[in-house]
Design a protein around this motif. Structure first.
Motif, PDB file in Angstrom:
ATOM      1  N   ASN A 134       0.851  -1.186   0.000  1.00 59.45           N
ATOM      2  CA  ASN A 134       0.000   0.000   0.000  1.00 59.45           C
ATOM      3  C   ASN A 134       0.897   1.250   0.000  1.00 59.45           C
ATOM      4  N   SER A 136       0.642   4.166   0.766  1.00 52.95           N
ATOM      5  CA  SER A 136       0.637   5.050   1.932  1.00 52.95           C
ATOM      6  C   SER A 136       1.543   4.525   3.051  1.00 52.95           C
ATOM      7  N   LYS A 137       2.032   3.282   2.890  1.00 48.02           N
ATOM      8  CA  LYS A 137       2.883   2.701   3.933  1.00 48.02           C
ATOM      9  C   LYS A 137       4.375   2.770   3.602  1.00 48.02           C
TER      10      LYS A 137
HETATM   11  C1  LIG Z   1      -3.952   1.829   2.120  1.00 54.52           C
HETATM   12  O1  LIG Z   1      -3.771   2.395   3.415  1.00 54.52           O
HETATM   13  C2  LIG Z   1      -4.696   3.434   3.670  1.00 54.52           C
HETATM   14  C3  LIG Z   1      -4.306   4.072   5.007  1.00 54.52           C
HETATM   15  O2  LIG Z   1      -4.038   3.092   5.961  1.00 54.52           O
HETATM   16  C4  LIG Z   1      -6.122   2.904   3.652  1.00 54.52           C
HETATM   17  O3  LIG Z   1      -7.022   3.964   3.870  1.00 54.52           O
HETATM   18  C5  LIG Z   1      -6.389   2.262   2.299  1.00 54.52           C
HETATM   19  O4  LIG Z   1      -7.669   1.665   2.284  1.00 54.52           O
HETATM   20  C6  LIG Z   1      -5.341   1.218   1.973  1.00 54.52           C
HETATM   21  N1  LIG Z   1      -5.532   0.760   0.627  1.00 54.52           N
HETATM   22  C7  LIG Z   1      -5.509  -0.528   0.306  1.00 54.52           C
HETATM   23  C8  LIG Z   1      -5.709  -0.844  -1.152  1.00 54.52           C
HETATM   24  O5  LIG Z   1      -5.339  -1.396   1.136  1.00 54.52           O
END
Ligand SMILES: *[C@@H]1O[C@H](CO)[C@@H](O)[C@H](O)[C@H]1NC(C)=O
Ligand SMILES: *[C@@H]1O[C@H](CO)[C@@H](O)[C@H](O)[C@H]1NC(C)=O
Ligand SMILES: *[C@@H]1O[C@H](CO)[C@@H](O)[C@H](O)[C@H]1NC(C)=O
Ligand SMILES: *[C@@H]1O[C@H](CO)[C@@H](O)[C@H](O)[C@H]1NC(C)=O
Ligand SMILES: *[C@@H]1O[C@H](CO)[C@@H](O)[C@H](O)[C@H]1NC(C)=O
Ligand SMILES: *[C@@H]1O[C@H](CO)[C@@H](O)[C@H](O)[C@H]1NC(C)=O
Length: 480
Positions: A134, A136-137
């Motif tokens: 992900n 965002s990580k």
């Molecule tokens: C990725 O991480 C964000 C924040 O933790 C979250 O909102 C999002 O649903 C995640 N996306 C996936 C595809 O897992």
């Protein structure tokens, strides 16, 4: 002496004004002309280009990129599970940005190098989405031995203003002291972020002449502290990150056209903040005469182009020819200015003199390129150190370079050929403030069109600590 005013008007009519478009055009022309008669470039003993996550060798942009899978040039520690992935949406031809090594746990590359001494470490990142991770990580640190290069880094706080490239490089310099001649680079996912991962697309390790940036014992006193009146050598234990490297008055110089070290030089136009208007100067026929300190400092084409002021003394009197570069607060910066006088009617000491201000402090009261270089067509550079203190909570401030002509000379003008700005490590750290707190941008290798400029123009405490060196004119060595 009586000819000075006629010489001056001659020079002024020769000055022509160019738009950036003209500039790139001309530069293209210059590049082609220059490549024909380039002197042999520096040949680095270590010149590694590692394509992380890749299993095949590829030759791109004048470089052989080695796959990191089963590589002999880089040993990846086998204990930590890493994945080799392709960047979603990237083009297969965009080496090294097409593939990456991605991991939820710490991993280390160890590069056996041929020699100890200073090396460039270029880290290439493509903050794309990688299947199974992900975006965002993405959050990690990059360390080598005692130095922290990056921390809480995600790579994707930055988007390329041109939207063209899938990735970018951050370039560091450190001195390899290890007698084992190993350089290890460790990627560690941020412990405070759940499921944090680290990634890397490409790594370059390139050696350089020992005295290119570091002060060497004996002939090199180091930067001069004009406040305290002593010399402060740039010591081997300091690590550096290049923030900006610009070809002033010229176009971009890509890695194959550097002096053998694969550095990137950008055009200065994005950083010019006061140039009303300025003049582009060039001399593509001049035979440059290097001394042994400037031999590999910058490509010929950089010294054959420059920017000067407007062609009107009344106008020049009223402004500073100014460039501004956003930098992180609370670090000291090494500012290197490159000069070469090639305008045929400026041949004598005193023909063209000007003041140089760095971060609003006087760095030079009487800059005279011919005098410094002891000649016409002789490249020279000058180094200064500037501490950018934080006043208030500004995380990013503008470091300015400004030139102003001095009246009592033949020409009322000022000129600059190139500039480099390096962040110096502070307690072995080079990482800026947490990029989550504001939009980060990797300043190196990228135009700053969208980079953050301070919104408040409060006066800051900026102490110029240090000044000048490496003129070293006594030991000129001419290449013919
Ligand atoms: C990725 O991480 C964000 C924040 O933790 C979250 O909102 C999002 O649903 C995640 N996306 C996936 C595809 O897992
Ligand atoms: C370039 O420099 C040479 C001297 O080396 C001079 O003869 C020539 O006129 C210069 N050309 C330009 C365009 O300034
Ligand atoms: C120089 O600029 C001033 C102010 O803009 C103008 O009045 C003057 O005519 C200009 N001189 C020349 C020679 O162009
Ligand atoms: C040029 O910059 C210096 C340092 O910031 C400043 O003191 C000086 O007033 C400026 N000169 C002009 C003409 O703007
Ligand atoms: C990294 O982020 C964490 C949590 O936000 C913070 O505590 C830490 O100080 C940051 N480190 C740096 C070097 O910015
Ligand atoms: C330098 O002066 C300019 C113009 O006065 C100002 O906007 C800027 O904040 C100053 N920079 C520093 C580093 O003091």
């Amino acid at each position: 002496m009586s000819s000075s005013s006629s010489s001056k008007s001659l020079s002024l009519t020769n000055l022509s004004l160019f738009t950036p478009l003209h500039l790139s055009f001309l530069f293209l022309h210059l590049t082609i002309l220059v490549t024909g008669d380039l002197p042999p470039p520096y040949v680095p003993l270590d010149s590694i280009a590692l394509d992380c996550g890749s299993s095949s060798q590829i030759f791109v942009n004048g470089r052989q990129w080695t796959a990191d899978i089963n590589s002999k040039v880089a040993l990846l520690d086998q204990d930590s599970p890493t994945t080799n992935l392709t960047a979603n949406g990237a083009s297969t031809s965009s080496v090294p940005y097409y593939t990456a090594r991605v991991s939820l746990s710490q991993f280390t590359y160890t590069f056996p190098v041929t020699t100890t001494g200073p090396k460039f470490v270029r880290l290439h990142f493509n903050p794309a989405s990688y299947t199974g991770f992900n975006r965002s990580k993405a959050s990690f640190s990059v360390t080598t031995g005692r130095y922290t290069f990056l921390s809480n880094f995600s790579g994707f706080h930055y988007t390329d203003p041109r939207g063209e490239r899938g990735g970018y490089a951050r370039e560091f310099i450190l001195n390899v002291e290890d007698e084992q001649k190993n350089l290890s680079i460790t990627f560690t996912p941020s412990p405070h972020v759940a499921d944090a991962y680290a990634f890397i697309n490409g790594i370059e390790i390139v050696s350089m002449p020992t005295n290119l940036y570091y002060s060497t014992a004996g002939d090199d006193p180091g930067p001069y502290d004009f406040d305290r009146e002593f010399y402060l050598p740039l010591e081997n234990k300091t690590a550096l990150e290049i923030m900006y490297r610009v070809n002033v008055g010229g176009g971009e110089i890509t890695p194959p056209y550097d002096t053998g070290m694969f550095r990137s030089w950008l055009s200065d136009v994005d950083y010019l903040t006061d140039a009303r208007p300025s003049a582009f100067e060039y001399n593509d026929t001049i035979q440059l005469q290097y001394n042994n300190h400037t031999r590999y400092a910058a490509p010929d084409v950089l010294y054959r182009t420059a920017r000067a002021m407007a062609n009107n003394s009344t106008v020049n009197e009223k402004y500073n020819l100014t460039w501004e570069f956003p930098v992180h607060s609370r670090f000291t910066y090494l500012v290197r200015l490159h000069f070469c006088q090639f305008i045929p009617i400026i041949l004598q000491k005193g023909d063209l003199v000007f003041k140089i201000y760095i971060a609003n402090q006087t760095a030079e009261n009487y800059a005279d390129i011919i005098s410094w270089a002891d000649g016409y067509g002789v490249p020279i550079y000058k180094d200064y150190e500037v501490m950018m203190d934080a006043r208030g909570n500004e995380e990013i401030q503008n470091l300015s370079i400004a030139l102003h002509p001095i009246q009592s000379t033949k020409f009322f003008d000022a000129m600059l050929n190139g500039a480099e700005i390096f962040k110096l490590s502070n307690s072995d750290n080079l990482a800026g403030p947490n990029p989550d707190a504001y939009p980060d941008s990797p300043f190196s290798n990228t135009p700053s069109a969208t980079s953050t400029k301070p919104k408040h123009s409060r006066r800051r405490t900026v102490a110029i600590i240090v000044l000048l060196f490496r003129a070293l004119l006594s030991s000129l060595f001419y290449f013919s």
